[in-house]
Design an enzyme around this catalytic site. Structure first.
Site, short mmCIF file in Angstrom:
data_model
loop_
_atom_site.label_atom_id
_atom_site.label_comp_id
_atom_site.label_asym_id
_atom_site.label_seq_id
_atom_site.Cartn_x
_atom_site.Cartn_y
_atom_site.Cartn_z
N SER A 209 0.73 -1.24 0.08
CA SER A 209 0.07 0.06 0.09
C SER A 209 1.10 1.16 -0.16
CB SER A 209 -1.03 0.09 1.33
OG SER A 209 -1.89 0.81 0.96
N ASP A 297 -9.50 -5.91 -4.68
CA ASP A 297 -8.86 -4.86 -3.66
C ASP A 297 -10.07 -3.74 -3.81
OD1 ASP A 297 -7.44 -2.49 -2.80
OD2 ASP A 297 -5.68 -3.58 -3.25
N HIS A 335 -7.61 -5.66 0.35
CA HIS A 335 -6.29 -4.85 0.10
C HIS A 335 -5.41 -5.40 1.16
CE1 HIS A 335 -4.00 -1.49 -1.05
NE2 HIS A 335 -3.65 -1.01 0.43
#
Length: 356
Positions: A209, A297, A335
């Site tokens: 991320s 995601d 995610h």
């Protein structure tokens, strides 16, 4: 008879009063609910309209929104063994003046028994045992004790690798305030600290991320310095460089979906030096690269991973040195959940074997 009739009527009237009272109470309750709903709706409308202007008037808010670094309460980060990491040492490194970084170093699983009771010196020396060393750069919420980060450290350890996990400045028990240059400085410092002690062991950077932006930032700088990492893994990567006109900045939709918020938000991001141009960095990098992304995601669409893969493949001009692995959306990884995929350890091992 008349009295009885009057009495009966009076009785009926008396019996009707409670029913009328209940109706009145019900009417008042419905009225109060309507008032509450009306004011709630008005408050939400005001918030909806005012928030973009607040972001523009108070740019410091943006920094706190982008770096959601709330500490996990009741967790002593200095005691990783309490979280099941009983072959892990906690340490603190100083990346620059007044900035102290909390770091965990987890050794390969086969060193578990040997690691018991050992101090910092033993852990530092273990970095030069020839096993690959992973520097894990996490995302923008919480700290190194988040469950999915602990899971990644355990996967790497089970594969026979070292895992070095850092909290950036301002995250967890690290001091300082987070900014993009600051996070990049912290990651570069940690890389050089590990490289100096690894003495030839492969050093691989894994970013997740927000950490993918930090990872490409330092990988590009290391490439320019002639000291590239041995490999880079990008999980759940986003890109912010060269954002097309009218296309919302990733940090915009991450928090709100206000109309035209890109106008109010994007200037603040630039002024706060929040760019993380992963696409531009990939054009400079020649480091072996593995991109991981789940098709479900909910924060970064998997098409972003495909775009970054295309950029890297064009830059490196090799199919063997750039790999993209997409995980089926039916698994529900979203995610943060790729660590749950049973195929992940094999994917990581295959990537490492290809570069050593």
């Amino acid at each position: 008879m008349r009295r009885r009739a009057d009495g009966a009527v009076g009785s009926e009237r008396t019996e009707k009063k409670p029913a009328n009272g209940k109706k009145a109470v019900g009417a008042r309750a419905r009225s109060s609910w309507r008032v509450w709903l009306k004011w709630t709706f008005l408050a939400l409308c005001v918030l909806y309209l005012v928030t973009p202007f607040l972001l523009r008037l108070f740019p410091g808010i943006v920094q706190h929104l982008v770096y959601s670094r709330a500490i996990l309460y009741f967790v002593d980060l200095s005691r990783p063994a309490d979280l099941g990491l009983n072959h892990t040492v906690n340490m603190y490194l100083t990346s620059e003046e007044d900035v102290t970084l909390g770091v965990w170093h987890t050794v390969p699983e086969q060193k578990w028994k040997e690691a018991q009771g050992k101090g910092l010196d033993w852990y530092e020396k273990s970095l030069s045992d020839g096993s690959p060393v992973f520097i894990y750069l996490h995302g923008n919420t919480n700290n190194r004790a988040a469950p999915h980060r602990i899971a990644v450290a355990n996967i790497l350890s089970s594969l026979g690798y070292h895992a070095v996990v850092m909290d950036y400045r301002g995250f967890g028990d690290s001091t300082g305030e987070p900014t993009e240059p600051g996070l990049t400085t912290d990651a570069l410092y940690l890389y050089h600290w590990v490289r100096e002690r690894s003495k030839g062991s492969p050093v691989i950077i894994w970013g997740h991320s927000l950490g993918t932006g930090v990872s490409t930032n330092i990988a590009a700088k290391l490439q320019e310095q002639g000291n590239p990492a041995d490999g880079v893994i990008l999980e759940g990567a986003f890109k912010t460089g060269k954002v097309p006109q009218g296309y919302p900045h990733p940090f915009t939709w991450y928090y709100w979906k206000f109309p035209y918020i890109q106008y109010f938000f994007q200037d603040r991001l630039k002024n706060n030096k929040l760019t993380f141009p992963s696409d531009e960095n990939l054009e400079k990098m020649r480091t072996p690269l593995l991109i991981l992304h789940s098709k479900d995601d909910h924060l970064v669409p998997y098409q972003t991973a495909e775009e970054l893969y295309s950029i890297a493949k064009t830059a490196i001009k090799s199919d063997d040195r750039v790999k993209l692995v997409l995980f089926d959306g039916s698994h529900g990884y979203l995610h943060n959940g790729l660590y749950r995929d049973p195929a992940l350890p094999g994917i990581i091992r295959e990537f490492v074997d290809s570069i050593i």
